[in-house]
Write an enzyme that holds these catalytic residues in place. Structure first.
Site, PDB file in Angstrom:
ATOM      1  N   GLN A  41       0.810  -1.211   0.000  1.00 53.45           N
ATOM      2  CA  GLN A  41       0.000   0.000   0.000  1.00 53.45           C
ATOM      3  C   GLN A  41       0.846   1.264   0.000  1.00 53.45           C
ATOM      4  O   GLN A  41       0.312   2.373   0.001  1.00 53.45           O
ATOM      5  CB  GLN A  41      -0.924   0.006   1.218  1.00 53.45           C
ATOM      6  CG  GLN A  41      -1.968  -1.081   1.209  1.00 53.45           C
ATOM      7  CD  GLN A  41      -2.941  -0.957   2.368  1.00 53.45           C
ATOM      8  OE1 GLN A  41      -3.093   0.098   2.981  1.00 53.45           O
ATOM      9  NE2 GLN A  41      -3.621  -2.046   2.681  1.00 53.45           N
ATOM     10  N   HIS A  47      -0.022  -0.081   6.881  1.00 54.02           N
ATOM     11  CA  HIS A  47      -1.127   0.712   6.369  1.00 54.02           C
ATOM     12  C   HIS A  47      -0.663   2.166   6.469  1.00 54.02           C
ATOM     13  O   HIS A  47      -0.695   2.761   7.537  1.00 54.02           O
ATOM     14  CB  HIS A  47      -2.385   0.499   7.211  1.00 54.02           C
ATOM     15  CG  HIS A  47      -3.044  -0.819   6.979  1.00 54.02           C
ATOM     16  ND1 HIS A  47      -3.950  -1.363   7.855  1.00 54.02           N
ATOM     17  CD2 HIS A  47      -2.938  -1.705   5.970  1.00 54.02           C
ATOM     18  CE1 HIS A  47      -4.380  -2.517   7.394  1.00 54.02           C
ATOM     19  NE2 HIS A  47      -3.776  -2.757   6.251  1.00 54.02           N
ATOM     20  N   TYR A  95     -10.893   7.340  19.009  1.00 58.22           N
ATOM     21  CA  TYR A  95     -11.886   6.677  18.165  1.00 58.22           C
ATOM     22  C   TYR A  95     -11.860   5.153  18.307  1.00 58.22           C
ATOM     23  O   TYR A  95     -12.551   4.467  17.572  1.00 58.22           O
ATOM     24  CB  TYR A  95     -11.718   7.145  16.719  1.00 58.22           C
ATOM     25  CG  TYR A  95     -12.140   8.596  16.595  1.00 58.22           C
ATOM     26  CD1 TYR A  95     -13.405   8.942  16.173  1.00 58.22           C
ATOM     27  CD2 TYR A  95     -11.276   9.623  17.005  1.00 58.22           C
ATOM     28  CE1 TYR A  95     -13.816  10.265  16.128  1.00 58.22           C
ATOM     29  CE2 TYR A  95     -11.665  10.945  16.969  1.00 58.22           C
ATOM     30  CZ  TYR A  95     -12.940  11.268  16.522  1.00 58.22           C
ATOM     31  OH  TYR A  95     -13.350  12.578  16.504  1.00 58.22           O
ATOM     32  N   TYR A 137     -10.503 -10.376   8.607  1.00 62.88           N
ATOM     33  CA  TYR A 137     -10.691 -10.890   7.256  1.00 62.88           C
ATOM     34  C   TYR A 137     -10.536 -12.414   7.208  1.00 62.88           C
ATOM     35  O   TYR A 137     -10.951 -13.046   6.240  1.00 62.88           O
ATOM     36  CB  TYR A 137      -9.745 -10.186   6.283  1.00 62.88           C
ATOM     37  CG  TYR A 137     -10.276  -8.830   5.908  1.00 62.88           C
ATOM     38  CD1 TYR A 137     -11.160  -8.691   4.849  1.00 62.88           C
ATOM     39  CD2 TYR A 137      -9.941  -7.690   6.638  1.00 62.88           C
ATOM     40  CE1 TYR A 137     -11.683  -7.457   4.514  1.00 62.88           C
ATOM     41  CE2 TYR A 137     -10.466  -6.448   6.309  1.00 62.88           C
ATOM     42  CZ  TYR A 137     -11.337  -6.342   5.236  1.00 62.88           C
ATOM     43  OH  TYR A 137     -11.872  -5.107   4.922  1.00 62.88           O
TER      44      TYR A 137
END
Length: 429
Positions: A139, A204, A309, A320
């Site tokens: 990524q 990420h 959060y 996943y």
């Protein structure tokens, strides 16, 4: 599967987890501001339960319940807007970001490490010289790009990228530079922010960089999201899993919520995020982010100074691998609830609040690109609630990586592919 409420995870265990991670208790940011964390948005009433949700697929975590009505599977709506989609340019290698320039041209980043100008007529320019080295893979690569609010006079641009660090490590960084008058190179290039820690392998990376109405830069971060890395989203000595706020020279503003905490990174604005790949300010000057979640846990969050959060202690969805997210629940009172979440996920990327005059019916809407479902998503908001969702461009079957509004009021999108395209969405003539 995930458990539904806080009864399965004591607050003592949460405090122990965060302390073990080297961070402050999850509510410290709010406490520093004299606030109490809220558990759900405070906007107007959600739509009636009798509306027809647009999402009809089976949820990945069907046993989970949203914290409030309208938090997921919003009503399907239609704006009945007629538009045309045209291909401005093609042959872009995995474009990641598009930034309209004054005069009708565009800056486009390609993830392998190239920054180009694409003319309004579709001519793809040569790579702009002067970028620092980029670690491209997975990524990672050259990511977001944004113009200085004073670009007309200072010609400054900002960008984020995965930077090679010592050894085999890499991490997200931000840089700035001045675009030459011939638009072929960058000068006065400076790396103004380096996230910590650097880590070998595939992170990420996030990442969006958004100039705020306060003159500061807001940068969104991800984390690797395997078990050893998830802890960093709650660690105050790390930038991973955070939204950070810096001055344009890279220094940390003195009014950041943890600026006086010697155990915290001074750039931190909010904590507890997973992989934030979209960020946009609304017309009221509020920052919204959209982040890749678990399998059934993509989130839309309204960002408030110093808030937590929740990731990885509070999360919707599942791994996943189809296993439950170990140690997480969906609703803990000291964490912010997402304004909205998707289950199944859409793999969001790129966001834009529409303020133009070309599409009056879309004014105030939040547009989000979808990589997994290959479409453009329009969210209709009232206050801080999602009250309707519309799916656009489904017929094109293209991964939408970024969406921006142009000076002409059209929407411009880039598609994530080896031969990616720059698309224009304009009113039908």
């Amino acid at each position: 599967m995930l458990k539904r409420d806080a009864g399965f995870l004591s607050l003592i265990a949460i405090s122990s987890f965060v302390a073990a991670c080297g961070g402050a208790p999850a509510s410290d940011g709010a406490a520093a501001e004299g606030q109490v964390a809220t558990n759900e948005p405070t906007g107007p009433a959600a739509p009636p339960a009798s509306c027809t949700p647009l999402e009809t697929r089976e949820a990945n975590a069907p046993e989970q319940s949203p914290a409030f009505t309208g938090q997921t599977r919003a009503c399907g709506i239609s704006s009945n807007v007629s538009f045309d989609v045209s291909v401005v340019a093609t042959g872009l290698e995995n474009p990641w970001s598009v930034e309209p320039l004054p005069g009708g041209d565009f800056l486009v980043t390609e993830r392998p490490g190239r920054l180009r100008i694409v003319s309004g007529s579709g001519v793809v320019g040569e790579p702009i010289r002067g970028l620092p080295p980029v670690s491209a893979g997975g990524q990672g690569g050259l990511l977001d790009v944004a113009l200085s609010p004073n670009f007309a006079t200072d010609r400054m641009i900002f960008w984020t990228y995965s930077e090679p660090r010592e050894g085999d490590a890499n991490a997200t960084s931000a840089a700035r530079g001045v675009l030459s008058t011939d638009r072929r190179s960058l000068t006065d290039v400076r790396v103004i922010y380096r996230s910590l820690p650097a880590y070998p392998g595939r992170l990420h990376f996030g990442s969006r960089i958004v100039p705020g109405p306060d003159g500061k830069l807001y940068i969104t971060m991800g984390e690797r999201s395997d078990a050893p890395m998830r802890q960093y989203a709650q660690r105050m000595d790390s930038h991973l899993g955070k939204v950070v706020r810096i001055n344009t020279d890279g220094t940390a503003p003195g009014d950041n919520p943890f600026a006086d905490d010697r155990n915290a990174q001074k750039e931190i604005w909010t904590i507890g995020h997973r992989n934030v790949q979209a960020a946009a300010f609304d017309p009221e000057g509020r920052l919204w982010v959209v982040e890749h979640g678990t399998n059934g846990g993509d989130e839309l969050n309204l960002i408030e100074k110093g808030r937590n959060y929740g990731w990885p202690l509070q999360a919707y969805g599942e791994e996943y691998s189809r296993r439950e997210i170990e140690g997480a629940v969906t609703n803990l009172p000291q964490f912010q609830q997402p304004v909205y979440y998707w289950d199944p996920v859409i793999a969001p990327s790129g966001a834009q609040f529409y303020t133009g005059s070309a599409f009056p019916a879309w004014q105030g809407s939040l547009f989000v690109g979808s990589l997994r479902d290959m479409m453009l998503v329009r969210l209709q908001l009232q206050g801080d609630r999602v009250v309707g969702v519309e799916h656009l461009l489904e017929d094109r079957r293209q991964r939408i990586r970024d969406v921006r509004q142009g000076p002409d009021g059209a929407l411009y999108l880039v598609t994530d592919a080896a031969a990616g395209e720059l698309l224009r969405v304009a009113p039908r003539r």
